[in-house]
Scaffold this motif. Sequence first.
Motif, mmCIF file in Angstrom:
data_model
loop_
_atom_site.group_PDB
_atom_site.id
_atom_site.type_symbol
_atom_site.label_atom_id
_atom_site.label_comp_id
_atom_site.label_asym_id
_atom_site.label_seq_id
_atom_site.Cartn_x
_atom_site.Cartn_y
_atom_site.Cartn_z
ATOM 1 N N TYR A 1 0.801 -1.213 0.000
ATOM 2 C CA TYR A 1 0.000 0.000 0.000
ATOM 3 C C TYR A 1 0.839 1.270 0.000
ATOM 4 N N ASN B 1 -12.940 9.350 -1.578
ATOM 5 C CA ASN B 1 -13.517 9.119 -0.246
ATOM 6 C C ASN B 1 -14.370 10.303 0.201
ATOM 7 N N GLY C 1 -12.713 -1.674 5.126
ATOM 8 C CA GLY C 1 -11.357 -1.602 4.572
ATOM 9 C C GLY C 1 -10.907 -0.152 4.612
ATOM 10 N N GLY D 1 -8.388 1.480 5.534
ATOM 11 C CA GLY D 1 -7.025 1.896 5.178
ATOM 12 C C GLY D 1 -6.482 2.880 6.197
ATOM 13 N N GLU E 1 -10.834 -2.692 9.459
ATOM 14 C CA GLU E 1 -9.581 -2.802 8.691
ATOM 15 C C GLU E 1 -8.828 -4.077 9.096
ATOM 16 N N PRO E 2 -8.546 -4.962 8.141
ATOM 17 C CA PRO E 2 -7.879 -6.220 8.489
ATOM 18 C C PRO E 2 -6.355 -6.150 8.597
ATOM 19 N N THR E 3 -5.723 -5.138 8.003
ATOM 20 C CA THR E 3 -4.254 -5.110 7.974
ATOM 21 C C THR E 3 -3.710 -4.420 9.233
ATOM 22 N N ALA F 1 -14.533 -7.303 5.223
ATOM 23 C CA ALA F 1 -15.880 -7.125 4.673
ATOM 24 C C ALA F 1 -16.727 -8.362 4.946
ATOM 25 N N GLU F 2 -16.072 -9.526 4.939
ATOM 26 C CA GLU F 2 -16.814 -10.780 5.102
ATOM 27 C C GLU F 2 -17.162 -11.046 6.561
ATOM 28 N N VAL G 1 -14.302 1.834 -0.257
ATOM 29 C CA VAL G 1 -13.603 2.454 -1.391
ATOM 30 C C VAL G 1 -12.341 1.657 -1.691
ATOM 31 N N ASN G 2 -12.263 1.170 -2.901
ATOM 32 C CA ASN G 2 -11.082 0.442 -3.384
ATOM 33 C C ASN G 2 -10.733 -0.771 -2.526
ATOM 34 N N THR G 3 -11.742 -1.451 -2.036
ATOM 35 C CA THR G 3 -11.477 -2.681 -1.281
ATOM 36 C C THR G 3 -12.189 -3.901 -1.860
ATOM 37 N N HIS H 1 -10.404 -6.775 -3.060
ATOM 38 C CA HIS H 1 -9.644 -7.536 -2.059
ATOM 39 C C HIS H 1 -10.502 -8.579 -1.352
HETATM 40 C C1 LIG Z 1 -6.354 0.346 -1.572
HETATM 41 S S1 LIG Z 1 -6.701 0.245 0.141
HETATM 42 C C2 LIG Z 1 -8.085 1.363 0.295
HETATM 43 C C3 LIG Z 1 -8.198 1.918 1.676
HETATM 44 C C4 LIG Z 1 -9.292 2.982 1.879
HETATM 45 N N1 LIG Z 1 -10.608 2.421 1.689
HETATM 46 C C5 LIG Z 1 -9.083 4.149 0.955
HETATM 47 O O1 LIG Z 1 -9.897 4.348 0.039
HETATM 48 O O2 LIG Z 1 -8.105 4.887 1.163
HETATM 49 C C6 LIG Z 1 -7.436 -1.344 0.328
HETATM 50 C C7 LIG Z 1 -7.774 -1.680 1.783
HETATM 51 O O3 LIG Z 1 -8.560 -2.876 1.797
HETATM 52 C C8 LIG Z 1 -8.183 -3.606 2.934
HETATM 53 N N2 LIG Z 1 -8.639 -5.000 2.779
HETATM 54 C C9 LIG Z 1 -7.939 -6.085 2.370
HETATM 55 N N3 LIG Z 1 -8.702 -7.193 2.395
HETATM 56 C C10 LIG Z 1 -9.934 -6.788 2.822
HETATM 57 C C11 LIG Z 1 -11.179 -7.470 3.082
HETATM 58 N N4 LIG Z 1 -11.316 -8.781 2.862
HETATM 59 N N5 LIG Z 1 -12.213 -6.747 3.547
HETATM 60 C C12 LIG Z 1 -12.088 -5.415 3.748
HETATM 61 N N6 LIG Z 1 -10.946 -4.725 3.518
HETATM 62 C C13 LIG Z 1 -9.898 -5.392 3.064
HETATM 63 C C14 LIG Z 1 -6.683 -3.432 2.994
HETATM 64 O O4 LIG Z 1 -6.155 -3.759 4.240
HETATM 65 C C15 LIG Z 1 -6.548 -1.975 2.634
HETATM 66 O O5 LIG Z 1 -6.562 -1.139 3.771
#
Ligand SMILES: C[S@@+](CC[C@H](N)C(=O)[O-])C[C@H]1O[C@@H](n2cnc3c(N)ncnc32)[C@H](O)[C@@H]1O
Length: 197
Positions: free
Chosen positions: A4, A17, A36, A38, A57-59, A86-87, A102-104, A107
């Motif tokens: 990231y 966002n 997610g 971030g 947030e999982p990370t 998300a799950e 957004v953008n998750t 993933h």
């Molecule tokens: C590209 S970043 C986007 C972060 C934030 N939503 C943004 O728009 O700035 C993707 C995020 O998705 C998270 N992510 C990964 N696997 C995921 C999951 N299964 N469910 C939800 N979030 C997840 C990552 O840890 C990361 O923080």
Amino acid sequence: MLRYARFAREMWHSEVNEAVVNRLAPRPGETVMDIGAGAGAGSMVAAKTGCNVVAVEPTPYMRKVLEARRATSSARKRITVVDGTAEATGVDAGSIDVAWAVNTMHHWGSIEAGIAELDRVLGPNSRLLLVDEDFDDPTHPEYDKFKSKKEEHSHHFASVDPGAVRAQLIEAGLDVAFGGYDRIAQRPAIIIEATRP
Ligand SMILES: C[S@@+](CC[C@H](N)C(=O)[O-])C[C@H]1O[C@@H](n2cnc3c(N)ncnc32)[C@H](O)[C@@H]1O
């Protein structure tokens, strides 16, 4: 973490966002969930509106950034950082008034499981917005940045089938106002907008 790092600036503050939060217009006292989250680009903007924010947030590294950012926010009492996906968000059934991602979506281990979880946590009269920017679209302002690097170009954000997401949300009883390709904050994206009656 390195995965990231190249998005660090956009993940701190992003027009997408901001546009998502503005579109959902959370009200003071509502409980919103940033799936997610971030570094909190959406969560921090939302918290300023007076709502209660659950940043899922999982990370672990991202959660540390979120906690650090939360600690310096004047709205910190209304922000909760949760270890979840998300799950499996870990939040109570029916407790969420507004949710976004957004953008998750690209993933999520399983879109089906993510939607089942949304079905579980969204309360009556709740609103949902799912957005994955399409960096493969040449009209995206960041297209050249990703195109020039093979490894980055292989990271396809808009790999989700919006039709399938739409169908699964309808199956779960949500009203889907839009599910397809459009633009948000002048960027091409997959956008799914829905409400739970
Ligand atoms: C590209 S970043 C986007 C972060 C934030 N939503 C943004 O728009 O700035 C993707 C995020 O998705 C998270 N992510 C990964 N696997 C995921 C999951 N299964 N469910 C939800 N979030 C997840 C990552 O840890 C990361 O923080």
